[in-house]
Scaffold this motif. Structure first.
Motif: not given
Length: 560
Positions: A421-426, A453-454
């Motif tokens: 769910h928070d992979i876009g925070k990379i 981003y995700a």
């Protein structure tokens, strides 16, 4: 490469795309091996290959039925497949003018039949093929052709997964200022190497380095100049190390070097080389030196923390004795007479049988699940404040979705989406993600882009698209005030509506550096208040039923 072999018009760009994935000359991987076995079984051929077409050769990432690892490109049938851009079937190579003089046709392995499906990237470059080969003429049925194309797409999806995994791992384990490993990776790798050294009784040494008088340097020339020193130190040190040594920034102006299979004498020699390289470098503003502490694993060291502590004490001793020197802990202890200190871790039509189709699906689910679990652990490593959050919300989201009647396959996508769910925070800079105080409007604008981003990261992988609802939409709100697209009501995918409730439930109950976790009753009241605003009222009601507080929601709604 022979001049008679035709090449694509975009050959240089195609080769750049191939090299970007860093696949050539890598070790075998089970995920690819399984796919060539499936291709051979579906097409009923003795040989199947995943072939990557390099400048002068074709190299096989996976092979079934042959042991050869590569052949010259001028002999490659696959060269014609990447030119065609579609499925190439050669029913009888001896009757095809392109291949009848090919040594692989007239001599061993006496190829008569070939079928190849191109491996095409999302930007249109053909990296190679998934191909099947036989020594007798034959044809493929329509279902076999479709299956071979489907499997080729899965090979490409696996290549994309592999690429994204390595990209994520690098981002999550690299210090953003110096480009070397960060402290989380150093600790994880040191745990692994410590256990390996213990089991195999091999030597292991650790070097700690600290830049001398660095605070005074920052005070005199400013922090930007200090950052430039740290950035320059990384390649200076890396040039003195050999493959297998692990260099990383441990914090501030302190670096760590892990030296597997290195005894005390060799470790001191490495540290001395590092010290001299730093001292001799032509620094612009003023000379830079560094102090070093070295420790080597011995029987008295019981865990990793003791090894680090020994290296730290040796480093402190180097500074105490005047800096710009190397001290080994064992020598220091001996010299000081303190030996006691030594006591102190896809479609059914594609497949000739339902059994093979189900086998492929089970294989892919295992591969993707293992990859996603790994990504989730990497994300937890990057954001220690929320460590364990992903696993908790995943399990609770799956339970809630199961209660609401989701199928087994839908539950799998819920699990994957929740873990990611928070992979876009990379893609969010550390300076924003880990900021102690409140974010500015500009920083919030950047932070709110993480669902986009995700989507950009995962949408190119077809097998993961059904899991995108949560990473892309879990910040949408029932009343339309969310982001990134301002969806409202049932425009928001149900999976995302389920996850939104669970995510807030877990986040509010968890401690954060800037606040204590809320009591359960306060969180329940918040969910009630936000039912119909932030959250889908039906999902809130189902959630209350799941956790055994179903009577609270109706009572509060009557009171309202």
């Amino acid at each position: 490469m022979a001049a008679s072999v035709p090449v694509p018009r975009n050959e240089e760009e195609r080769l750049c795309a191939l090299y970007r994935y860093s696949l050539l000359d890598t070790l075998p991987e089970q995920a690819f091996n399984d796919l060539v076995v499936l291709a051979a079984q579906i097409c009923k051929t003795p040989v199947s290959l995943i072939s990557l077409v390099d400048r002068d050769r074709q190299w096989f990432k996976a092979h079934f039925g042959v042991e050869v690892q590569e052949t010259p490109r001028e002999l490659a049938f696959c060269n014609y497949t990447i030119l065609s851009g579609g499925l190439l079937v050669v029913s009888d190579a001896r009757k095809d003018p392109r291949f009848r003089q090919n040594p692989l046709v007239s001599g061993p392995p006496y190829i008569r039949f070939y079928a190849g499906a191109p491996l095409i990237t999302s930007d249109g470059y053909a990296l190679g093929t998934l191909c099947v080969i036989d020594t007798v003429p034959r044809k493929l049925r329509k279902s076999q052709k479709e299956a071979l194309l489907a499997l080729a797409r899965q090979v490409m999806s696996q290549i994309e997964l592999r690429f994204q995994s390595r990209r994520l791992e690098k981002l999550a384990t690299t210090d953003c200022l110096t480009g070397v490993s960060n402290v989380r990776y150093l600790r994880e790798r040191l745990d692994e190497l410590f256990l390996q050294a213990r089991r195999s009784r091999q030597p292991l040494s650790l070097v700690m380095m600290d830049v001398d008088h660095f605070k005074a340097y920052n005070d005199a020339f400013g922090h930007p100049e200090g950052d430039l020193v740290l950035q320059k130190l990384a390649p200076i040190m890396q040039a003195q190390l050999r493959p297998g040594h692990v260099l990383g920034r441990y914090g501030g102006e302190e670096f760590m070097v892990i030296l597997p299979q290195t005894d005390q004498e060799a470790a001191v020699s490495v540290a001395e080389r590092l010290r001299q390289a730093i001292e001799r470098h032509p620094w612009l503003l003023r000379p830079i030196t560094a102090s070093f502490g070295v420790a080597t694993l011995c029987d008295e060291v019981q865990d990793v923390n003791e090894l680090i502590e020994e290296a730290d004490q040796a480093l402190y001793n180097s500074k105490r004795l005047g800096r710009n020197r190397v001290t080994h802990y064992a020598a220091m202890a001996l010299e000081e007479g303190v030996a006691e200190m030594l006591q102190v871790s896809e479609s059914a039509a594609y497949f000739p049988s339902e059994r093979l189709k189900q086998r492929l699906y089970r294989h892919l689910e295992r591969v993707y699940s293992a990859t996603i679990e790994g990504w989730s652990r990497i994300l937890d490593l990057r954001d220690k404040e929320t460590e364990g959050h992903s696993q908790r919300v995943t399990e609770l989201s799956v339970r809630l979705a199961e209660q609401m009647g989701f199928s087994d396959r839908q539950l799998l996508y819920i699990r994957w989406g929740a873990l990611l769910h928070d992979i876009g925070k990379i893609g969010i800079p550390d300076s924003i993600l880990h900021k102690a105080g409140p974010l500015t409007e500009e920083e919030w604008a950047i932070m709110r882009r993480h669902p986009e981003y995700a989507y950009e990261m995962l949408s190119s992988i077809p097998f993961l698209r059904p899991a995108l609802d949560i990473p892309y939409c879990h910040h949408e709100r029932w009343d339309g005030s969310g982001y990134p697209r301002g969806l409202r009501g049932e425009e928001i995918p149900l999976a995302a509506r389920i996850f939104a409730v669970v995510d807030v439930w877990d986040a509010l109950r968890s401690d954060r550096p800037y606040r204590k976790g809320w009591p359960e009753e306060k969180v329940l009241e918040y969910l009630c208040d936000q039912s119909g605003h932030h959250f889908d009222p039906e999902v809130v009601a189902q959630f209350f039923k799941l956790i055994g507080t179903q009577n609270l929601l109706p009572n509060r709604q009557k009171a309202a």
